[in-house]
Design a protein around this motif. Structure first.
Motif, PDB file in Angstrom:
ATOM      1  N   ILE B  19       3.133   9.906 -11.698  1.00 46.49           N
ATOM      2  CA  ILE B  19       3.972   8.698 -11.675  1.00 46.49           C
ATOM      3  C   ILE B  19       4.051   8.187 -13.109  1.00 46.49           C
ATOM      4  CG2 ILE B  19       4.318   6.434 -10.611  1.00 46.49           C
ATOM      5  CD1 ILE B  19       2.340   7.342  -8.437  1.00 46.49           C
ATOM      6  N   PRO B  20       4.912   8.812 -13.915  1.00 47.67           N
ATOM      7  CA  PRO B  20       4.880   8.555 -15.364  1.00 47.67           C
ATOM      8  C   PRO B  20       5.220   7.129 -15.787  1.00 47.67           C
ATOM      9  CG  PRO B  20       6.696  10.032 -14.761  1.00 47.67           C
ATOM     10  CD  PRO B  20       5.877   9.842 -13.531  1.00 47.67           C
ATOM     11  N   VAL B  21       5.716   6.275 -14.869  1.00 45.72           N
ATOM     12  CA  VAL B  21       5.949   4.882 -15.290  1.00 45.72           C
ATOM     13  C   VAL B  21       4.634   4.109 -15.399  1.00 45.72           C
ATOM     14  CG1 VAL B  21       8.313   4.582 -14.531  1.00 45.72           C
ATOM     15  CG2 VAL B  21       6.446   4.174 -12.909  1.00 45.72           C
ATOM     16  N   LEU B  22       3.571   4.650 -14.825  1.00 52.81           N
ATOM     17  CA  LEU B  22       2.265   3.992 -14.950  1.00 52.81           C
ATOM     18  C   LEU B  22       1.451   4.691 -16.036  1.00 52.81           C
ATOM     19  CD1 LEU B  22       0.970   3.455 -11.298  1.00 52.81           C
ATOM     20  CD2 LEU B  22       2.419   1.982 -12.697  1.00 52.81           C
ATOM     21  N   SER B  23       0.715   3.896 -16.805  1.00 56.14           N
ATOM     22  CA  SER B  23      -0.212   4.511 -17.753  1.00 56.14           C
ATOM     23  C   SER B  23      -1.545   4.685 -17.029  1.00 56.14           C
ATOM     24  CB  SER B  23      -0.396   3.620 -18.974  1.00 56.14           C
ATOM     25  OG  SER B  23      -1.270   2.544 -18.656  1.00 56.14           O
ATOM     26  N   LYS B  94       6.444  -2.226 -12.115  1.00 53.73           N
ATOM     27  CA  LYS B  94       6.905  -0.937 -12.667  1.00 53.73           C
ATOM     28  C   LYS B  94       7.120   0.072 -11.545  1.00 53.73           C
ATOM     29  CE  LYS B  94       4.131  -1.191 -16.931  1.00 53.73           C
ATOM     30  NZ  LYS B  94       3.098  -0.444 -17.673  1.00 53.73           N
ATOM     31  N   LEU B  95       6.201   0.074 -10.559  1.00 59.42           N
ATOM     32  CA  LEU B  95       6.334   1.000  -9.432  1.00 59.42           C
ATOM     33  C   LEU B  95       7.612   0.719  -8.649  1.00 59.42           C
ATOM     34  CD1 LEU B  95       2.725   1.151  -7.894  1.00 59.42           C
ATOM     35  CD2 LEU B  95       4.028   3.081  -8.791  1.00 59.42           C
ATOM     36  N   ARG B  96       7.825  -0.559  -8.368  1.00 59.35           N
ATOM     37  CA  ARG B  96       8.994  -0.961  -7.573  1.00 59.35           C
ATOM     38  C   ARG B  96      10.281  -0.542  -8.283  1.00 59.35           C
ATOM     39  NH1 ARG B  96       7.804  -6.167  -7.249  1.00 59.35           N
ATOM     40  NH2 ARG B  96       6.237  -5.895  -5.633  1.00 59.35           N
ATOM     41  N   ALA B  97      10.325  -0.798  -9.597  1.00 63.38           N
ATOM     42  CA  ALA B  97      11.524  -0.447 -10.362  1.00 63.38           C
ATOM     43  C   ALA B  97      11.745   1.070 -10.371  1.00 63.38           C
ATOM     44  CB  ALA B  97      11.401  -0.970 -11.793  1.00 63.38           C
ATOM     45  N   TYR B  98      10.676   1.816 -10.227  1.00 59.78           N
ATOM     46  CA  TYR B  98      10.746   3.281 -10.243  1.00 59.78           C
ATOM     47  C   TYR B  98      11.111   3.827  -8.858  1.00 59.78           C
ATOM     48  CZ  TYR B  98       9.093   7.997 -11.587  1.00 59.78           C
ATOM     49  OH  TYR B  98       8.986   9.337 -11.875  1.00 59.78           O
ATOM     50  N   GLY B  99      11.124   2.935  -7.839  1.00 60.26           N
ATOM     51  CA  GLY B  99      11.514   3.360  -6.489  1.00 60.26           C
ATOM     52  C   GLY B  99      10.352   3.629  -5.561  1.00 60.26           C
ATOM     53  N   ILE B 100       9.150   3.235  -5.970  1.00 58.12           N
ATOM     54  CA  ILE B 100       7.970   3.424  -5.112  1.00 58.12           C
ATOM     55  C   ILE B 100       7.453   2.051  -4.698  1.00 58.12           C
ATOM     56  CG2 ILE B 100       5.594   4.301  -4.999  1.00 58.12           C
ATOM     57  CD1 ILE B 100       6.371   6.278  -7.234  1.00 58.12           C
ATOM     58  N   ALA B 101       7.295   1.833  -3.391  1.00 52.03           N
ATOM     59  CA  ALA B 101       6.763   0.543  -2.945  1.00 52.03           C
ATOM     60  C   ALA B 101       5.306   0.434  -3.365  1.00 52.03           C
ATOM     61  CB  ALA B 101       6.901   0.421  -1.438  1.00 52.03           C
ATOM     62  N   PRO B 102       4.927  -0.687  -4.001  1.00 54.65           N
ATOM     63  CA  PRO B 102       3.523  -0.848  -4.408  1.00 54.65           C
ATOM     64  C   PRO B 102       2.603  -0.948  -3.189  1.00 54.65           C
ATOM     65  CG  PRO B 102       4.904  -2.674  -5.206  1.00 54.65           C
ATOM     66  CD  PRO B 102       5.767  -1.822  -4.337  1.00 54.65           C
ATOM     67  N   PRO B 103       1.316  -0.662  -3.378  1.00 57.22           N
ATOM     68  CA  PRO B 103       0.390  -0.682  -2.237  1.00 57.22           C
ATOM     69  C   PRO B 103       0.229  -2.082  -1.648  1.00 57.22           C
ATOM     70  CG  PRO B 103      -0.820  -0.453  -4.311  1.00 57.22           C
ATOM     71  CD  PRO B 103       0.629  -0.341  -4.639  1.00 57.22           C
ATOM     72  N   VAL B 104       0.478  -2.219  -0.360  1.00 59.28           N
ATOM     73  CA  VAL B 104       0.213  -3.481   0.340  1.00 59.28           C
ATOM     74  C   VAL B 104      -0.374  -3.126   1.687  1.00 59.28           C
ATOM     75  CG1 VAL B 104       1.977  -4.994  -0.631  1.00 59.28           C
ATOM     76  CG2 VAL B 104       2.609  -3.439   1.202  1.00 59.28           C
ATOM     77  N   SER B 105      -1.241  -3.975   2.207  1.00 55.50           N
ATOM     78  CA  SER B 105      -1.672  -3.732   3.574  1.00 55.50           C
ATOM     79  C   SER B 105      -0.585  -4.324   4.457  1.00 55.50           C
ATOM     80  CB  SER B 105      -3.027  -4.382   3.831  1.00 55.50           C
ATOM     81  OG  SER B 105      -2.980  -5.725   3.461  1.00 55.50           O
ATOM     82  N   GLY B 106      -0.202  -3.622   5.494  1.00 57.96           N
ATOM     83  CA  GLY B 106       0.905  -4.077   6.331  1.00 57.96           C
ATOM     84  C   GLY B 106       2.183  -3.338   5.957  1.00 57.96           C
ATOM     85  N   THR B 107       3.327  -3.917   6.345  1.00 58.54           N
ATOM     86  CA  THR B 107       4.606  -3.236   6.175  1.00 58.54           C
ATOM     87  C   THR B 107       5.005  -3.135   4.706  1.00 58.54           C
ATOM     88  OG1 THR B 107       5.208  -4.361   8.204  1.00 58.54           O
ATOM     89  CG2 THR B 107       6.961  -3.202   7.072  1.00 58.54           C
ATOM     90  N   ALA B 108       5.386  -1.934   4.304  1.00 54.29           N
ATOM     91  CA  ALA B 108       5.865  -1.746   2.927  1.00 54.29           C
ATOM     92  C   ALA B 108       7.257  -2.352   2.788  1.00 54.29           C
ATOM     93  CB  ALA B 108       5.895  -0.263   2.601  1.00 54.29           C
ATOM     94  N   LEU B 109       7.506  -3.012   1.651  1.00 56.85           N
ATOM     95  CA  LEU B 109       8.838  -3.570   1.399  1.00 56.85           C
ATOM     96  C   LEU B 109       9.700  -2.512   0.720  1.00 56.85           C
ATOM     97  CD1 LEU B 109       7.987  -7.129  -0.005  1.00 56.85           C
ATOM     98  CD2 LEU B 109       8.445  -6.439   2.363  1.00 56.85           C
ATOM     99  N   CYS B 110      10.963  -2.433   1.144  1.00 56.51           N
ATOM    100  CA  CYS B 110      11.869  -1.450   0.546  1.00 56.51           C
ATOM    101  C   CYS B 110      12.008  -1.732  -0.952  1.00 56.51           C
ATOM    102  CB  CYS B 110      13.234  -1.521   1.221  1.00 56.51           C
ATOM    103  SG  CYS B 110      14.476  -0.501   0.402  1.00 56.51           S
ATOM    104  N   PRO B 111      11.751  -0.731  -1.801  1.00 62.09           N
ATOM    105  CA  PRO B 111      11.839  -0.975  -3.250  1.00 62.09           C
ATOM    106  C   PRO B 111      13.289  -1.152  -3.717  1.00 62.09           C
ATOM    107  CG  PRO B 111      11.287   1.325  -2.811  1.00 62.09           C
ATOM    108  CD  PRO B 111      11.301   0.627  -1.481  1.00 62.09           C
ATOM    109  N   ARG B 112      14.257  -0.790  -2.890  1.00 57.29           N
ATOM    110  CA  ARG B 112      15.656  -0.927  -3.310  1.00 57.29           C
ATOM    111  C   ARG B 112      16.247  -2.275  -2.923  1.00 57.29           C
ATOM    112  NH1 ARG B 112      14.710   4.081  -2.264  1.00 57.29           N
ATOM    113  NH2 ARG B 112      15.077   5.576  -3.946  1.00 57.29           N
ATOM    114  N   CYS B 113      16.058  -2.672  -1.627  1.00 52.97           N
ATOM    115  CA  CYS B 113      16.715  -3.905  -1.198  1.00 52.97           C
ATOM    116  C   CYS B 113      15.705  -4.984  -0.809  1.00 52.97           C
ATOM    117  CB  CYS B 113      17.670  -3.619  -0.038  1.00 52.97           C
ATOM    118  SG  CYS B 113      16.836  -3.265   1.504  1.00 52.97           S
ATOM    119  N   ALA B 114      14.423  -4.715  -0.992  1.00 50.86           N
ATOM    120  CA  ALA B 114      13.353  -5.688  -0.727  1.00 50.86           C
ATOM    121  C   ALA B 114      13.213  -6.065   0.756  1.00 50.86           C
ATOM    122  CB  ALA B 114      13.515  -6.944  -1.586  1.00 50.86           C
TER     123      ALA B 114
END
Ligand code: ZN
Lengths: 246, 148
Positions: B19-23, B94-114
């Protein structure tokens, strides 16, 4: 201690290899990816356990040497993990029974007084818990699915049942490990295992098999012939081409 | 003599191989930097079987060597175990902008339309650290960082 570490590492190694045999053959793409990832987790855990085993043994053997250059009688895994894959339901039932045991076992070992053992258990228990969530969910879905999937899951639990007892049998080594504060007795887990198992089987409309006959021997090196066949495949390359590198 | 802060800054320029957007610093796998007779970098694995682990070690070594660090040693540290809580909060965006939903417990939010109107398709996605989901509003599939 070395033998205890082999028991932990050989379980994840043998099951990790078995699960990887599905790679490219699973019924649907998502399952193929999931099994490959579970296999990766298990092989990764193996590296930790067998790496420490090699260190403790002090003969200069690393995890690879232990995985690839021991014969079947030197393996200390439970018999259930060497059972062949058969159909997908059988593979999932084997995974579920293992995950349920493994998760509890690792949680218990997180109480170890040995920091190295505790460190590995604490790392692995998180992954085991994720695997257990997934296998529980699939057992419930397939047990309550079609008549065909239900009957396959019931057949699987009956075929695997004789291999459950071995997971909870204490022997001299277990007693020694318990006294040394390294790992609690496997028999401690049985009531928790049974409780969780009964809940899941009933949600899956499956019947818990009767009887408590247990096939034993894996933990002291007495295996079914299936392990030998598996090792022949798994160990072929490093034995035919020693020290081969990528 | 190189400073500890300088080493951290260099490590913050090394991208995660998958996931190259993360260092590596964003990902939380660098546990410590010690400077003495040698430079010791303590590194923790994400998932125990993650194939990126050895690539990460190689990338760290290459980056620091290229900057003139000579006596370098990488020390694996598995305890306390890595979890998604070690990922820096700033990195979630950075993850969201890259199209990956960040880790959350519960339902993941769509990284495109939230949207929160999403469902999990599989507990395992394209790499060991991700699960696979679908957004029921914009109908796009997406990966989410597994919450561990
Ligand atoms: Zn959406």
């Amino acid at each position: 201690m070395y033998e205890f570490l082999l028991r932990m590492g050989d379980n994840t190694l043998v099951l990790g290899h078995r699960v990887s045999e599905w790679c490219g053959h699973s019924p649907v793409l998502e399952e193929d990816i999931a099994l490959a990832n579970i296999s990766l987790d298990l092989i990764g855990q193996t590296r930790l356990w067998l790496g420490l085993a090699g260190e403790v043994e002090g003969q200069g053997r690393d995890a690879d040497a232990l995985a690839y250059r021991r014969d079947a009688w030197d393996f200390r895994n439970l018999l259930i993990v060497e059972r062949p894959n058969r159909d997908y339901g059988h593979t999932l039932m084997r995974q579920f029974l293992f995950d349920l045991w493994h998760h509890e076992r690792l949680a218990d070992i997180c109480l170890s007084e040995d920091d190295r053992v505790l460190g590995i258990a604490a790392k692995c228990v998180k992954e085991a818990s994720y695997h257990l969530e997934r296998s529980t969910d699939l057992i419930v879905r397939l047990g309550g699915g079609t008549a065909e999937s239900h009957s396959r899951m019931q057949t699987a639990v009956e075929a695997l049942w004789p291999y459950v007892g071995e997971m909870f049998t204490d022997d001299a080594l277990d007693i020694e490990m318990d006294k040394a504060g390294i790992a609690p007795l496997p028999s401690n887990q049985r009531p928790r295992f049974d409780e969780a198992l009964n809940i899941t089987l009933s949600r899956a409309s499956l019947t818990r098999p009767a009887g408590d006959f247990a096939q034993k021997g894996g933990r002291s090196g007495v295996h079914t012939e299936d392990l030998g066949h598996m090792l022949a495949t798994m160990q072929f390359l490093p034995r035919a081409y020693p020290d081969a590198r990528w | 003599m190189v400073s500890e802060a300088q080493i951290w800054a260099w490590l913050d320029e090394v991208p995660d191989p998958e996931i190259p957007v993360l260092s590596l610093v964003d990902l939380g796998v660098i546990r410590g930097v010690e400077i003495g007779e040698e430079v010791v970098i303590k590194v923790t694995p994400t998932y125990s079987g993650c194939p990126a682990t050895s690539v990460i070690n190689l990338d760290i070594t290459e980056k620091l060597r290229a900057n003139g660090v000579k006596n370098l040693r990488l020390e694996p540290q598995i305890y306390p175990p890595w979890s998604t809580d070690w990922i820096k909060r700033e990195a979630h965006e950075k993850l969201r902008a890259y199209g990956i939903a960040p880790p959350v417990s519960g339902t993941a939010l769509c990284p495109r339309c939230a949207s929160a109107n999403t469902e999990m398709l599989s507990k395992f996605g394209s790499t060991p650290c991700k699960s696979h989901h679908r957004c029921k509003d914009c109908l796009e599939p997406f990966d989410a960082f597994k919450c561990l």
